[in-house]
Design a protein around this motif. Sequence first.
Motif, PDB file in Angstrom:
ATOM      1  N   LEU A   1      35.275  36.259  45.147  1.00  0.00           N
ATOM      2  CA  LEU A   1      36.087  35.887  43.969  1.00  0.00           C
ATOM      3  C   LEU A   1      36.926  36.973  43.629  1.00  0.00           C
ATOM      4  N   PHE A   2      37.097  37.986  44.385  1.00  0.00           N
ATOM      5  CA  PHE A   2      38.402  38.883  44.395  1.00  0.00           C
ATOM      6  C   PHE A   2      39.510  38.409  45.071  1.00  0.00           C
ATOM      7  N   VAL A   3      40.525  38.227  44.292  1.00  0.00           N
ATOM      8  CA  VAL A   3      41.692  37.564  44.729  1.00  0.00           C
ATOM      9  C   VAL A   3      42.824  38.318  44.565  1.00  0.00           C
ATOM     10  N   GLY A   4      43.505  38.738  45.795  1.00  0.00           N
ATOM     11  CA  GLY A   4      44.507  39.568  46.255  1.00  0.00           C
ATOM     12  C   GLY A   4      45.691  39.064  46.057  1.00  0.00           C
ATOM     13  N   GLU A   5      46.705  39.787  45.386  1.00  0.00           N
ATOM     14  CA  GLU A   5      48.123  39.266  45.364  1.00  0.00           C
ATOM     15  C   GLU A   5      49.111  40.361  45.797  1.00  0.00           C
ATOM     16  N   ALA A   6      49.616  40.000  46.915  1.00  0.00           N
ATOM     17  CA  ALA A   6      50.575  41.014  47.638  1.00  0.00           C
ATOM     18  C   ALA A   6      51.896  41.289  46.559  1.00  0.00           C
ATOM     19  N   ALA A   7      52.104  42.695  46.637  1.00  0.00           N
ATOM     20  CA  ALA A   7      53.160  43.298  45.729  1.00  0.00           C
ATOM     21  C   ALA A   7      54.250  43.975  46.608  1.00  0.00           C
ATOM     22  N   HIS A   8      55.394  44.308  46.222  1.00  0.00           N
ATOM     23  CA  HIS A   8      56.300  45.131  46.800  1.00  0.00           C
ATOM     24  C   HIS A   8      55.846  46.462  47.054  1.00  0.00           C
ATOM     25  N   GLY A   9      56.293  46.851  48.312  1.00  0.00           N
ATOM     26  CA  GLY A   9      55.822  48.466  48.815  1.00  0.00           C
ATOM     27  C   GLY A   9      54.523  48.263  49.882  1.00  0.00           C
ATOM     28  N   GLY A  10      53.998  47.040  49.957  1.00  0.00           N
ATOM     29  CA  GLY A  10      52.933  46.882  50.766  1.00  0.00           C
ATOM     30  C   GLY A  10      51.794  47.326  49.966  1.00  0.00           C
ATOM     31  N   HIS A  11      51.371  47.192  48.894  1.00  0.00           N
ATOM     32  CA  HIS A  11      50.099  47.153  48.417  1.00  0.00           C
ATOM     33  C   HIS A  11      49.631  45.887  47.580  1.00  0.00           C
ATOM     34  N   VAL A  12      48.599  45.793  47.231  1.00  0.00           N
ATOM     35  CA  VAL A  12      48.161  44.411  46.823  1.00  0.00           C
ATOM     36  C   VAL A  12      47.371  44.650  45.585  1.00  0.00           C
ATOM     37  N   ILE A  13      47.136  43.812  44.567  1.00  0.00           N
ATOM     38  CA  ILE A  13      46.659  43.762  43.519  1.00  0.00           C
ATOM     39  C   ILE A  13      45.476  42.850  43.461  1.00  0.00           C
ATOM     40  N   TYR A  14      44.565  43.407  43.258  1.00  0.00           N
ATOM     41  CA  TYR A  14      43.287  42.386  43.361  1.00  0.00           C
ATOM     42  C   TYR A  14      42.811  42.058  42.012  1.00  0.00           C
ATOM     43  N   ARG A  15      42.435  40.831  41.371  1.00  0.00           N
ATOM     44  CA  ARG A  15      41.785  40.481  40.128  1.00  0.00           C
ATOM     45  C   ARG A  15      40.588  39.646  40.666  1.00  0.00           C
ATOM     46  N   TYR A  16      39.656  39.731  39.435  1.00  0.00           N
ATOM     47  CA  TYR A  16      38.454  38.822  39.852  1.00  0.00           C
ATOM     48  C   TYR A  16      38.458  37.559  39.152  1.00  0.00           C
ATOM     49  N   GLU A  17      38.210  36.456  40.096  1.00  0.00           N
ATOM     50  CA  GLU A  17      38.370  35.178  39.300  1.00  0.00           C
ATOM     51  C   GLU A  17      36.764  34.827  39.079  1.00  0.00           C
ATOM     52  N   LYS A  18      36.606  34.756  37.775  1.00  0.00           N
ATOM     53  CA  LYS A  18      35.009  34.193  37.470  1.00  0.00           C
ATOM     54  C   LYS A  18      34.887  32.557  38.047  1.00  0.00           C
ATOM     55  N   PRO A  19      33.612  32.352  38.436  1.00  0.00           N
ATOM     56  CA  PRO A  19      33.559  30.969  38.634  1.00  0.00           C
ATOM     57  C   PRO A  19      33.572  29.904  37.650  1.00  0.00           C
ATOM     58  N   GLN A  20      33.936  28.981  38.054  1.00  0.00           N
ATOM     59  CA  GLN A  20      34.102  27.770  37.054  1.00  0.00           C
ATOM     60  C   GLN A  20      32.497  27.244  36.661  1.00  0.00           C
ATOM     61  N   VAL A  21      32.336  27.216  35.460  1.00  0.00           N
ATOM     62  CA  VAL A  21      30.982  26.475  34.902  1.00  0.00           C
ATOM     63  C   VAL A  21      31.076  25.109  34.930  1.00  0.00           C
ATOM     64  N   VAL A  22      30.451  24.185  35.490  1.00  0.00           N
ATOM     65  CA  VAL A  22      30.619  22.819  35.450  1.00  0.00           C
ATOM     66  C   VAL A  22      29.471  22.146  34.565  1.00  0.00           C
ATOM     67  N   ASN A  23      30.138  21.246  33.584  1.00  0.00           N
ATOM     68  CA  ASN A  23      29.042  20.709  32.585  1.00  0.00           C
ATOM     69  C   ASN A  23      28.773  19.474  33.334  1.00  0.00           C
ATOM     70  N   ASN A  24      27.777  19.025  33.609  1.00  0.00           N
ATOM     71  CA  ASN A  24      27.363  17.835  34.201  1.00  0.00           C
ATOM     72  C   ASN A  24      27.010  16.921  33.021  1.00  0.00           C
ATOM     73  N   GLU A  25      26.916  17.038  31.758  1.00  0.00           N
ATOM     74  CA  GLU A  25      26.546  16.365  30.847  1.00  0.00           C
ATOM     75  C   GLU A  25      27.403  15.086  30.688  1.00  0.00           C
ATOM     76  N   ASP A  26      28.854  15.600  31.080  1.00  0.00           N
ATOM     77  CA  ASP A  26      29.916  14.634  30.592  1.00  0.00           C
ATOM     78  C   ASP A  26      30.031  13.558  31.692  1.00  0.00           C
ATOM     79  N   ALA A  27      29.509  13.862  32.745  1.00  0.00           N
ATOM     80  CA  ALA A  27      29.792  13.014  33.891  1.00  0.00           C
ATOM     81  C   ALA A  27      28.942  11.710  33.833  1.00  0.00           C
TER      82      ALA A  27
END
Length: 68
Positions: free
Chosen positions: A42-68
């Motif tokens: 769930l940690f998503v890295g994005e390459a940036a200039h100068g050889g460093h990486v910016i990591y963000r946390y991508e929360k899992p998507q909640v699926v609502n099965n009641e609409d299906a």
Amino acid sequence: MVNKFEEMLEQLAVGEINEISIQNSEFFIFREAWAKRADRVLFVGEAAHGGHVIYRYEKPQVVNNEDA
């Protein structure tokens, strides 16, 4: 010795911070902390200039099965 990135990853996961910027010189120390986490995909890295990486946390998507 405590890895400083363990706490930063937890802060990112719970929403206390929005991103972590990792310099390429710190990557292997970061990776050691990241690899221990069950939610590491769930940690998503994005390459940036100068050889460093910016990591963000991508929360899992909640699926609502009641609409299906």
